[in-house]
Write a protein that holds these residues in place. Structure first.
Motif, PDB file in Angstrom:
ATOM      1  N   ASP A 132      60.662  40.133 -43.182  1.00  0.00           N
ATOM      2  CA  ASP A 132      60.122  40.612 -42.066  1.00  0.00           C
ATOM      3  C   ASP A 132      59.218  39.487 -41.131  1.00  0.00           C
ATOM      4  O   ASP A 132      58.296  39.054 -41.577  1.00  0.00           O
ATOM      5  N   GLU A 133      59.922  38.904 -40.527  1.00  0.00           N
ATOM      6  CA  GLU A 133      59.718  37.639 -39.603  1.00  0.00           C
ATOM      7  C   GLU A 133      58.883  36.642 -40.731  1.00  0.00           C
ATOM      8  O   GLU A 133      57.765  36.115 -40.219  1.00  0.00           O
ATOM      9  N   PRO A 134      59.777  36.111 -41.446  1.00  0.00           N
ATOM     10  CA  PRO A 134      59.448  35.174 -42.555  1.00  0.00           C
ATOM     11  C   PRO A 134      58.772  33.872 -42.039  1.00  0.00           C
ATOM     12  O   PRO A 134      58.021  33.292 -42.512  1.00  0.00           O
TER      13      PRO A 134
ATOM     14  N   ALA B 269      62.657  42.288 -28.470  1.00  0.00           N
ATOM     15  CA  ALA B 269      61.409  41.856 -27.871  1.00  0.00           C
ATOM     16  C   ALA B 269      60.200  42.408 -28.837  1.00  0.00           C
ATOM     17  O   ALA B 269      60.365  43.494 -29.569  1.00  0.00           O
ATOM     18  N   SER B 270      59.084  41.956 -28.638  1.00  0.00           N
ATOM     19  CA  SER B 270      57.764  42.331 -29.398  1.00  0.00           C
ATOM     20  C   SER B 270      57.686  43.655 -29.191  1.00  0.00           C
ATOM     21  O   SER B 270      57.448  44.218 -27.970  1.00  0.00           O
ATOM     22  N   GLY B 271      57.199  44.554 -30.195  1.00  0.00           N
ATOM     23  CA  GLY B 271      56.897  46.019 -30.105  1.00  0.00           C
ATOM     24  C   GLY B 271      58.216  47.011 -29.934  1.00  0.00           C
ATOM     25  O   GLY B 271      57.893  48.094 -29.806  1.00  0.00           O
ATOM     26  N   SER B 272      59.222  46.400 -29.973  1.00  0.00           N
ATOM     27  CA  SER B 272      60.518  47.300 -29.967  1.00  0.00           C
ATOM     28  C   SER B 272      60.731  47.964 -31.356  1.00  0.00           C
ATOM     29  O   SER B 272      61.781  48.957 -31.102  1.00  0.00           O
ATOM     30  N   GLY B 273      60.082  47.866 -32.414  1.00  0.00           N
ATOM     31  CA  GLY B 273      60.420  48.734 -33.289  1.00  0.00           C
ATOM     32  C   GLY B 273      60.585  48.027 -34.624  1.00  0.00           C
ATOM     33  O   GLY B 273      61.149  48.651 -35.680  1.00  0.00           O
ATOM     34  N   LYS B 274      61.275  46.795 -34.430  1.00  0.00           N
ATOM     35  CA  LYS B 274      61.756  45.955 -35.600  1.00  0.00           C
ATOM     36  C   LYS B 274      61.298  46.242 -37.025  1.00  0.00           C
ATOM     37  O   LYS B 274      61.829  46.337 -37.961  1.00  0.00           O
ATOM     38  N   SER B 275      59.886  45.603 -37.147  1.00  0.00           N
ATOM     39  CA  SER B 275      59.168  45.643 -38.367  1.00  0.00           C
ATOM     40  C   SER B 275      59.143  47.105 -38.650  1.00  0.00           C
ATOM     41  O   SER B 275      59.360  47.277 -40.162  1.00  0.00           O
ATOM     42  N   THR B 276      58.821  48.180 -37.819  1.00  0.00           N
ATOM     43  CA  THR B 276      58.660  49.655 -38.317  1.00  0.00           C
ATOM     44  C   THR B 276      59.936  49.811 -39.093  1.00  0.00           C
ATOM     45  O   THR B 276      59.921  50.547 -40.180  1.00  0.00           O
ATOM     46  N   LEU B 277      60.994  49.495 -38.569  1.00  0.00           N
ATOM     47  CA  LEU B 277      62.394  49.934 -39.105  1.00  0.00           C
ATOM     48  C   LEU B 277      62.414  49.302 -40.497  1.00  0.00           C
ATOM     49  O   LEU B 277      62.960  49.985 -41.457  1.00  0.00           O
TER      50      LEU B 277
ATOM     51  N   THR C 110      63.837  38.947 -37.286  1.00  0.00           N
ATOM     52  CA  THR C 110      63.695  37.486 -36.853  1.00  0.00           C
ATOM     53  C   THR C 110      63.535  37.162 -35.378  1.00  0.00           C
ATOM     54  O   THR C 110      64.207  37.927 -34.518  1.00  0.00           O
ATOM     55  N   HIS C 111      62.921  36.250 -35.170  1.00  0.00           N
ATOM     56  CA  HIS C 111      62.653  35.679 -33.698  1.00  0.00           C
ATOM     57  C   HIS C 111      63.656  34.425 -33.719  1.00  0.00           C
ATOM     58  O   HIS C 111      63.462  33.530 -32.790  1.00  0.00           O
ATOM     59  N   GLU C 112      63.829  33.839 -34.951  1.00  0.00           N
ATOM     60  CA  GLU C 112      64.895  32.655 -34.889  1.00  0.00           C
ATOM     61  C   GLU C 112      66.217  33.066 -34.375  1.00  0.00           C
ATOM     62  O   GLU C 112      67.087  33.354 -35.339  1.00  0.00           O
TER      63      GLU C 112
HETATM   64  N1  LIG Z   1      50.433  51.694 -38.334  1.00  0.00           N
HETATM   65  C1  LIG Z   1      50.675  51.760 -37.047  1.00  0.00           C
HETATM   66  N2  LIG Z   1      50.027  52.635 -36.302  1.00  0.00           N
HETATM   67  C2  LIG Z   1      50.243  52.783 -35.161  1.00  0.00           C
HETATM   68  N3  LIG Z   1      51.177  52.031 -34.342  1.00  0.00           N
HETATM   69  C3  LIG Z   1      51.933  51.191 -34.884  1.00  0.00           C
HETATM   70  C4  LIG Z   1      51.852  50.994 -36.278  1.00  0.00           C
HETATM   71  N4  LIG Z   1      52.759  50.129 -36.698  1.00  0.00           N
HETATM   72  C5  LIG Z   1      53.410  49.611 -35.510  1.00  0.00           C
HETATM   73  N5  LIG Z   1      53.049  50.146 -34.349  1.00  0.00           N
HETATM   74  C6  LIG Z   1      53.206  50.391 -33.079  1.00  0.00           C
HETATM   75  O1  LIG Z   1      54.838  50.612 -33.009  1.00  0.00           O
HETATM   76  C7  LIG Z   1      55.399  49.507 -31.923  1.00  0.00           C
HETATM   77  C8  LIG Z   1      56.627  48.655 -33.002  1.00  0.00           C
HETATM   78  O2  LIG Z   1      55.928  47.846 -33.678  1.00  0.00           O
HETATM   79  P1  LIG Z   1      56.716  47.078 -34.552  1.00  0.00           P
HETATM   80  O3  LIG Z   1      55.626  46.032 -35.359  1.00  0.00           O
HETATM   81  O4  LIG Z   1      57.667  47.784 -35.404  1.00  0.00           O
HETATM   82  O5  LIG Z   1      57.371  45.991 -33.502  1.00  0.00           O
HETATM   83  P2  LIG Z   1      58.456  44.846 -33.592  1.00  0.00           P
HETATM   84  O6  LIG Z   1      59.602  44.901 -32.854  1.00  0.00           O
HETATM   85  O7  LIG Z   1      58.501  44.342 -35.181  1.00  0.00           O
HETATM   86  O8  LIG Z   1      57.296  43.604 -32.846  1.00  0.00           O
HETATM   87  P3  LIG Z   1      56.866  42.115 -33.182  1.00  0.00           P
HETATM   88  O9  LIG Z   1      58.089  41.463 -32.774  1.00  0.00           O
HETATM   89  O10 LIG Z   1      55.896  42.016 -32.296  1.00  0.00           O
HETATM   90  O11 LIG Z   1      56.521  42.121 -34.850  1.00  0.00           O
HETATM   91  C9  LIG Z   1      54.199  48.873 -31.567  1.00  0.00           C
HETATM   92  O12 LIG Z   1      53.954  49.589 -30.037  1.00  0.00           O
HETATM   93  C10 LIG Z   1      53.195  48.920 -32.374  1.00  0.00           C
HETATM   94  O13 LIG Z   1      51.868  48.907 -31.971  1.00  0.00           O
END
Ligand SMILES: Nc1ncnc2c1ncn2[C@@H]1O[C@H](COP(=O)(O)OP(=O)(O)OP(=O)(O)O)[C@@H](O)[C@H]1O
Length: 250
Positions: free
Chosen positions: A166-168, A40-48, A198-200
């Motif tokens: 990253d979600e290209p 799901a959105s916000g689960s941390g995928k892009s951060t990882l 990806t969301h695909e």
């Molecule tokens: N630079 C940052 N500073 C503060 N919070 C952050 C930062 N980057 C990400 N977050 C928070 O970390 C959490 C995870 O974000 P992330 O972008 O990794 O999720 P995601 O699963 O990739 O979401 P999406 O599918 O919407 O891109 C979110 O709550 C986001 O607000």
């Protein structure tokens, strides 16, 4: 795919302020593997993904490249970021450079290739993503899908060992998505090691060797594409995938 580990993530944590975004993430990526990270959105995928190529610095834990920590002070970050390339959601092209120049600049500055060699490689890669007719165009003259195909050609021109996506396709109009996915599918078939957020879902199911489902900063479930998409074991995964199916799975 081989059993040679290229990337190993160990007990990774990432905190922004008091928000724990990644909690005890453990992951292995083998040579030639295609790994998809869904959730799901916000689960941390892009951060990882951003921790894996050190656009974000982990708070705790370790990341290894060929079994060597990338978090030591003497680690060659420039070399690593050339070997572990990234394709971004927002393309990140240089707007003042044309398509060909965008695909050459990393090669000449980071890899120190001579311009003739860099041009040859760039033209080969642009041809593979059907962007040869646009070599002189500036990014502003291109559609989103075309920009992303340039982003892919630019990344592959660096001859990476691993390519992160990253979600290209999430910034693209729907009619542009398939061309970009086709370019990614062709790359996966070359045996390149790929990690994609990806969301695909249909695409992830189609090309992945390994799928990781993230929920609220943890890996809630992982396994083969077959196992995750046809027989998910955890209720969280089932609920997530059901929501996608109801929303019209691509
Ligand atoms: N630079 C940052 N500073 C503060 N919070 C952050 C930062 N980057 C990400 N977050 C928070 O970390 C959490 C995870 O974000 P992330 O972008 O990794 O999720 P995601 O699963 O990739 O979401 P999406 O599918 O919407 O891109 C979110 O709550 C986001 O607000």
């Amino acid at each position: 795919m081989t059993n040679e580990k290229i990337i190993t993530v160990e007990h990774l944590e990432k905190t922004f302020g008091d928000h724990r975004v990644l909690k005890d993430i453990n992951l292995e990526v083998n040579h030639g593997e295609v790994l998809s990270i869904i959730g799901a959105s916000g689960s941390g995928k892009s951060t990882l993904l951003r921790c894996i190529n050190l656009l974000e610095h982990p708070t705790n834990g370790d990341i290894k490249f060929h079994q060597q920590s990338i978090l030591t002070s003497d680690f060659d970050l420039t070399d690593y970021q050339a070997k572990v390339g990234m394709v971004f959601q927002s393309f990140n092209l240089f707007n003042n450079l044309n398509v060909l120049e965008n695909c050459m600049i990393g090669q000449t500055t980071v890899l120190k290739r001579d311009p003739a060699q860099a041009k040859k490689v760039a033209l080969e890669q642009l041809d593979k993503v059907a962007m040869s007719p646009y070599v002189n165009a500036k990014p502003a003259q291109l559609s989103g899908g075309q920009k992303q195909r340039v982003g892919i050609a630019r990344a592959v021109s660096m001859n990476p060992e691993v390519l992160l996506f990253d979600e290209p396709t999430s910034a693209l109009d729907p009619e542009m998505v398939d061309d970009v996915l086709d370019s990614m599918r062709a790359l996966a078939h070359t045996g390149l090691t790929m990690i994609l957020v990806t969301h695909e879902m249909a695409f992830a199911r189609d090309i992945s060797d390994h799928v990781v489902f993230m929920d609220q900063g943890v890996i809630a479930e992982e396994g083969s594409a077959e196992a995750i998409f046809t027989n998910p074991q955890k209720e969280r995964t089932q609920t997530f995938l059901k929501r996608y199916l109801q929303g019209g799975m691509r």
